[in-house]
Design an enzyme around this catalytic site. Structure first.
Site, PDB file in Angstrom:
ATOM      1  N   ILE A  56     -40.656   6.276  22.561  1.00  0.00           N
ATOM      2  CA  ILE A  56     -40.455   6.047  24.000  1.00  0.00           C
ATOM      3  C   ILE A  56     -39.186   6.718  24.518  1.00  0.00           C
ATOM      4  CG2 ILE A  56     -41.756   3.903  24.098  1.00  0.00           C
ATOM      5  CD1 ILE A  56     -39.125   2.376  23.917  1.00  0.00           C
ATOM      6  N   GLY A  57     -38.415   7.330  23.635  1.00  0.00           N
ATOM      7  CA  GLY A  57     -37.200   8.006  24.097  1.00  0.00           C
ATOM      8  C   GLY A  57     -36.435   8.647  22.957  1.00  0.00           C
ATOM      9  N   LYS A  58     -35.643   9.656  23.317  1.00  0.00           N
ATOM     10  CA  LYS A  58     -34.773  10.334  22.361  1.00  0.00           C
ATOM     11  C   LYS A  58     -33.422  10.550  23.015  1.00  0.00           C
ATOM     12  CE  LYS A  58     -38.422  12.866  19.892  1.00  0.00           C
ATOM     13  NZ  LYS A  58     -38.930  14.192  19.449  1.00  0.00           N
ATOM     14  N   GLY A  59     -32.360  10.448  22.213  1.00  0.00           N
ATOM     15  CA  GLY A  59     -31.016  10.664  22.736  1.00  0.00           C
ATOM     16  C   GLY A  59     -30.117  11.270  21.696  1.00  0.00           C
ATOM     17  N   GLY A  94     -30.280   9.055  18.424  1.00  0.00           N
ATOM     18  CA  GLY A  94     -31.493   8.903  17.629  1.00  0.00           C
ATOM     19  C   GLY A  94     -32.752   8.802  18.470  1.00  0.00           C
ATOM     20  N   VAL A 117     -36.028   6.380  19.778  1.00  0.00           N
ATOM     21  CA  VAL A 117     -36.366   4.980  20.056  1.00  0.00           C
ATOM     22  C   VAL A 117     -37.889   4.822  20.052  1.00  0.00           C
ATOM     23  CG1 VAL A 117     -36.115   3.048  21.651  1.00  0.00           C
ATOM     24  CG2 VAL A 117     -34.281   4.740  21.439  1.00  0.00           C
ATOM     25  N   LYS A 168     -34.437   1.656  17.214  1.00  0.00           N
ATOM     26  CA  LYS A 168     -33.723   2.932  17.284  1.00  0.00           C
ATOM     27  C   LYS A 168     -33.496   3.445  15.869  1.00  0.00           C
ATOM     28  CE  LYS A 168     -30.170   3.740  20.053  1.00  0.00           C
ATOM     29  NZ  LYS A 168     -28.781   3.755  20.585  1.00  0.00           N
ATOM     30  N   ASP A 184     -19.895   4.831  27.974  1.00  0.00           N
ATOM     31  CA  ASP A 184     -21.033   5.697  28.328  1.00  0.00           C
ATOM     32  C   ASP A 184     -21.927   4.982  29.337  1.00  0.00           C
ATOM     33  OD1 ASP A 184     -22.531   7.991  28.333  1.00  0.00           O
ATOM     34  OD2 ASP A 184     -23.677   7.508  26.543  1.00  0.00           O
TER      35      ASP A 184
END
Length: 503
Positions: free
Chosen positions: A189-192, A195, A197, A211, A309
């Protein structure tokens, strides 16, 4: 790369860009010389535009580009024959117009027979060479792909074999194996920067967010240890507006953090992807919840915690528009010793970083306050900090300041117009929150309010406006002239918006 006044010959290294498969546009420059032989390697390229240059030589090298669907080499100085392929038989004449020495029709070409034979042989040799190179590239690619797949399979097996160290922070009804077996690409559902998610549903239908931190290579010491930072920070705090850490897993190779799954995703996604419209009440609830979470970190934790952040992507939104601060990979526990030492990394995300990072990397809660102020502007305007809709590529803060200076008291131009259409009756409240945002983004850290003060101001704004609405309704009900009551109410507020034109 078109229309850039590029000169000289085309670099041969471009022909080694194996991932170049959609478009290469070098048109309308001042390029000279022949097309590099390395272009024969661009077997995936679909569109090529070399028009309006001063290129010379033949088009032979393009004969091996089997995937070309569009080509424009017009208005150059090409010569020789067109490659004898179906693609070149079918392309329109406009694609090679403006090349007087280019031989379109082999039977009517003014070149001598010897030259014709020589060029034909050269074409055959180049074609064979191109096919050979293409075949070798495909074989090498298949070999590398097979090895990568085998290595990935081996790593997955190794992860499953290694013993997991599982540390729960809550009472959980699932095991590590219930989690690791569901970390598939379909659940991402996501990348950052820290790492990937995943959304994972446990056997008992509990939905959690996992994560998976990026692996640390052998012999490397990462500048930011995301795992220890998040575990140390989130494992020690509890607040309704901070995402709950359920547990952590580590087997020496893979590190996992388990969180509550927040259904509505991030504030940034809701604001900018337009999947769900947020009216002013929803936006106010989100920013107030985020302020409560930050105030807890700054004032109720010992030692205080600086998130470092804060941005719309790191504020998650629950089903009832509750706000949850997330992603504590950059968080710092602030004590007297650390406050006197400058950080060796720039903490934060582009567009949200406080200006003092330009001359000092020291850790301060007021940096979070600045970032939070940018989030308030983002919520009020509907624009990202570096939105492409802002003229001249300006930052949102510079744009807001300019609008305030030039438009004097016509502040509504700053606000999200969709928000005004659907929540226009709460305009006074929005403008007062804009005043709070401007206090938070003061360039001087010492003049910014604390998050405890920000929370108090936001609550007071809603309280004042609720009291005013009650008084307004009562006065309207008792007035013998309803129109007069409505007209006068627009100017009867005792409190002015907290907005002042910045110096």
């Amino acid at each position: 790369m078109s229309r850039n006044r590029l000169s000289g010959s085309i670099p041969g290294q471009i022909g080694h860009l194996q991932g170049l498969d959609i478009l290469l546009n070098l048109s309308r420059n001042y390029l000279t010389g022949p097309i590099p032989d390395s272009f024969a390697n661009l077997s995936k390229l679909a569109n090529l535009d070399l028009s309006h240059n001063k290129l010379t030589g033949t088009l032979t090298v393009l004969g091996s580009l089997d995937n070309l669907v569009s080509l424009d080499v017009s208005y150059n100085k090409f010569s020789g024959f067109l490659p004898d392929t179906k693609f070149f038989h079918d392309i329109p004449a406009i694609a090679y117009a403006g090349n007087p020495e280019l031989c379109i029709n082999r039977n009517k070409c003014p070149l001598s027979g010897n030259r014709h034979v020589k060029n034909t042989r050269h074409l055959v040799m180049c074609t064979l060479l191109s096919l050979t190179v293409t075949l070798l590239v495909v074989l090498v690619g298949l070999l590398l792909f097979t090895r990568i797949r085998r290595a990935a399979f081996a790593r997955n097996n190794e992860e499953n074999i290694l013993e997991w160290d599982f540390t729960p922070f809550q009472k959980l009804n699932f095991s590590v194996n219930d989690i690791v077996t569901r970390l598939s690409d379909s659940n991402v559902i996501g990348k950052g920067c820290s790492g990937i998610v995943y959304r994972v549903e446990t056997p008992l239908k509990q939905v959690i967010a996992v994560k998976k931190l990026w692996p640390v290579k052998n012999g490397e010491f990462p500048e930011r240890d995301w795992f220890s930072a998040e575990v140390r920070t989130l494992g020690s705090i509890r607040h309704k507006n901070i995402v709950r850490l359920l547990g952590c897993c580590n087997n020496g190779k893979t590190r996992l953090l388990l969180f509550d799954y927040i259904s509505n995703g991030s504030l940034a996604g809701l604001l900018h992807e337009k999947k769900l419209f947020l009216d002013w009440d929803a936006r106010y609830k989100i920013i107030l919840g985020a302020a409560h979470g930050l105030a807890y970190l700054h004032h109720d934790c010992t030692p205080p915690i600086v998130h470092r952040d804060i941005k719309a992507n790191n504020i998650l939104v629950g089903p009832q528009f509750e706000a949850f601060l997330a992603d504590f990979g950059l968080a710092k526990l602030v004590d007297a010793a650390e406050c006197s030492i400058a950080s060796n990394t720039i903490a934060g995300s582009y567009g949200y970083i406080a200006p003092e990072y330009g001359y000092s990397f020291r850790i301060t809660e007021k940096s979070d306050v600045f970032s939070y102020g940018v989030v308030l502007l983002e919520v009020l305007t509907g624009k990202e900090p570096t939105d492409n809709r802002i003229p001249e590529g300006a930052h949102i803060l510079a744009w807001v300041n300019k609008e305030l200076r030039e438009r004097k008291r016509e502040f509504t131009t700053i606000l999200d117009q969709q928000l005004l259409l659907r929540s226009g009756t709460q305009l006074q409240e929005m403008l007062q929150v804009l005043g709070v945002a401007l206090l938070c983004v003061n360039p001087s850290p010492g003049e910014r309010p604390t998050m405890k003060d920000v929370t108090a101001m936001l609550k007071e704004i809603r309280h004042q406006n609720e009291d005013y609405e009650k008084q307004h309704c009562n006065s309207k009900a008792g007035s013998t002239n309803p129109k007069a009551a409505v007209h006068s109410s627009s100017f009867s507020r005792s409190s002015e918006p907290l907005i002042r034109s910045p110096s």
